[in-house]
Write a protein that holds these residues in place. Structure first.
Motif, mmCIF file in Angstrom:
data_model
loop_
_atom_site.group_PDB
_atom_site.id
_atom_site.type_symbol
_atom_site.label_atom_id
_atom_site.label_comp_id
_atom_site.label_asym_id
_atom_site.label_seq_id
_atom_site.Cartn_x
_atom_site.Cartn_y
_atom_site.Cartn_z
ATOM 1 N N SER A 92 162.522 57.463 68.764
ATOM 2 C CA SER A 92 161.219 56.991 69.241
ATOM 3 C C SER A 92 160.927 55.537 68.878
ATOM 4 N N VAL A 93 161.730 54.954 68.001
ATOM 5 C CA VAL A 93 161.463 53.572 67.566
ATOM 6 C C VAL A 93 162.502 52.616 68.145
ATOM 7 N N GLU A 94 162.041 51.406 68.447
ATOM 8 C CA GLU A 94 162.929 50.400 69.043
ATOM 9 C C GLU A 94 163.455 49.408 68.017
ATOM 10 N N ASP A 95 162.824 49.376 66.847
ATOM 11 C CA ASP A 95 163.214 48.416 65.820
ATOM 12 C C ASP A 95 164.438 48.925 65.056
ATOM 13 N N ILE A 96 165.492 48.137 65.032
ATOM 14 C CA ILE A 96 166.767 48.571 64.447
ATOM 15 C C ILE A 96 166.640 48.843 62.949
ATOM 16 N N GLU A 97 165.834 48.070 62.240
ATOM 17 C CA GLU A 97 165.706 48.298 60.790
ATOM 18 C C GLU A 97 164.987 49.613 60.506
ATOM 19 N N THR A 98 164.019 49.951 61.340
ATOM 20 C CA THR A 98 163.331 51.240 61.204
ATOM 21 C C THR A 98 164.291 52.373 61.534
ATOM 22 N N GLN A 99 165.118 52.165 62.561
ATOM 23 C CA GLN A 99 166.141 53.157 62.906
ATOM 24 C C GLN A 99 167.092 53.368 61.736
ATOM 25 N N ARG A 100 167.467 52.297 61.069
ATOM 26 C CA ARG A 100 168.384 52.403 59.920
ATOM 27 C C ARG A 100 167.761 53.231 58.804
ATOM 28 N N ALA A 101 166.467 53.044 58.575
ATOM 29 C CA ALA A 101 165.780 53.814 57.531
ATOM 30 C C ALA A 101 165.757 55.301 57.896
ATOM 31 N N PHE A 102 165.482 55.611 59.160
ATOM 32 C CA PHE A 102 165.494 57.010 59.603
ATOM 33 C C PHE A 102 166.918 57.583 59.539
ATOM 34 N N PHE A 103 167.910 56.757 59.855
ATOM 35 C CA PHE A 103 169.303 57.199 59.801
ATOM 36 C C PHE A 103 169.672 57.605 58.370
ATOM 37 N N TYR A 104 169.214 56.829 57.391
ATOM 38 C CA TYR A 104 169.509 57.178 56.004
ATOM 39 C C TYR A 104 168.808 58.470 55.615
ATOM 40 N N GLU A 105 167.551 58.617 56.024
ATOM 41 C CA GLU A 105 166.826 59.843 55.723
ATOM 42 C C GLU A 105 167.520 61.040 56.390
ATOM 43 N N PHE A 106 167.948 60.828 57.626
ATOM 44 C CA PHE A 106 168.668 61.886 58.347
ATOM 45 C C PHE A 106 169.968 62.234 57.616
ATOM 46 N N THR A 107 170.704 61.207 57.188
ATOM 47 C CA THR A 107 171.972 61.412 56.475
ATOM 48 C C THR A 107 171.774 62.280 55.233
ATOM 49 N N GLN A 108 170.733 61.973 54.458
ATOM 50 C CA GLN A 108 170.467 62.731 53.233
ATOM 51 C C GLN A 108 170.191 64.206 53.545
ATOM 52 N N ASN A 109 169.540 64.447 54.680
ATOM 53 C CA ASN A 109 169.161 65.811 55.040
ATOM 54 C C ASN A 109 170.272 66.573 55.743
ATOM 55 N N VAL A 110 171.154 65.857 56.437
ATOM 56 C CA VAL A 110 172.194 66.522 57.228
ATOM 57 C C VAL A 110 173.481 66.725 56.438
ATOM 58 N N GLU A 111 173.624 66.029 55.314
ATOM 59 C CA GLU A 111 174.895 66.041 54.578
ATOM 60 C C GLU A 111 175.387 67.455 54.266
ATOM 61 N N SER A 112 174.540 68.276 53.647
ATOM 62 C CA SER A 112 174.999 69.615 53.245
ATOM 63 C C SER A 112 175.307 70.482 54.466
#
Length: 138
Positions: free
Chosen positions: A64-84
């Motif tokens: 939903s966001v167009e800003d790449i830095e915001t996307q990167r922050a969500f990607f990290y949050e997603f990574t932490q949650n999807v890892e297991s």
């Protein structure tokens, strides 16, 4: 071009699809391509049912966001949650847990990859190879 998951297989097709989309988003972040991130994050969100509501929500936020830095922050949050979720379903092959100590103002952040070579999704071409393999999961 599809990011083929090299020599990695999972106990179920859904996790394979999720990891495939995850790697595509990682590469789009490496290339600083915000539109590609949005498109793939949409596909990723559709992979999840209600039992994975949090992962679905994070993928939707990334889309939903167009800003790449915001996307990167969500990607990290997603990574932490999807890892297991990804690690538990790994049937064969290796996943590389990679870490950049300089991400997010030196707080550091990790990501998952299917190859050993570092391609940093948090900095893209500014610091493409900044990072190290922290763990090899197999």
């Amino acid at each position: 071009e599809l990011a083929e998951v090299a020599d990695v297989s999972f106990k179920d097709g859904m996790t394979g699809k999720v990891f495939h989309n995850y790697l595509e988003i990682k590469m789009a972040l490496v290339n600083s391509d915000a539109e590609a991130v949005q498109n793939t994050a949409n596909n990723l969100a559709e992979s999840f049912g209600e039992e994975r509501a949090e992962l679905k929500h994070l993928a939707q936020q990334m889309a939903s966001v167009e800003d790449i830095e915001t996307q990167r922050a969500f990607f990290y949050e997603f990574t932490q949650n999807v890892e297991s979720f990804i690690v538990d379903a790994l049937a064969e092959g290796k996943i590389y847990k990679q870490y950049c100590p300089m991400a997010f103002d030196n707080q550091g952040a990790f990501w998952l990859a299917d190859v050993e070579e570092i391609r940093n999704p948090y900095f893209g071409d500014r610091m493409l190879s900044c990072g190290e393999v922290q763990e090899v999961i197999q």
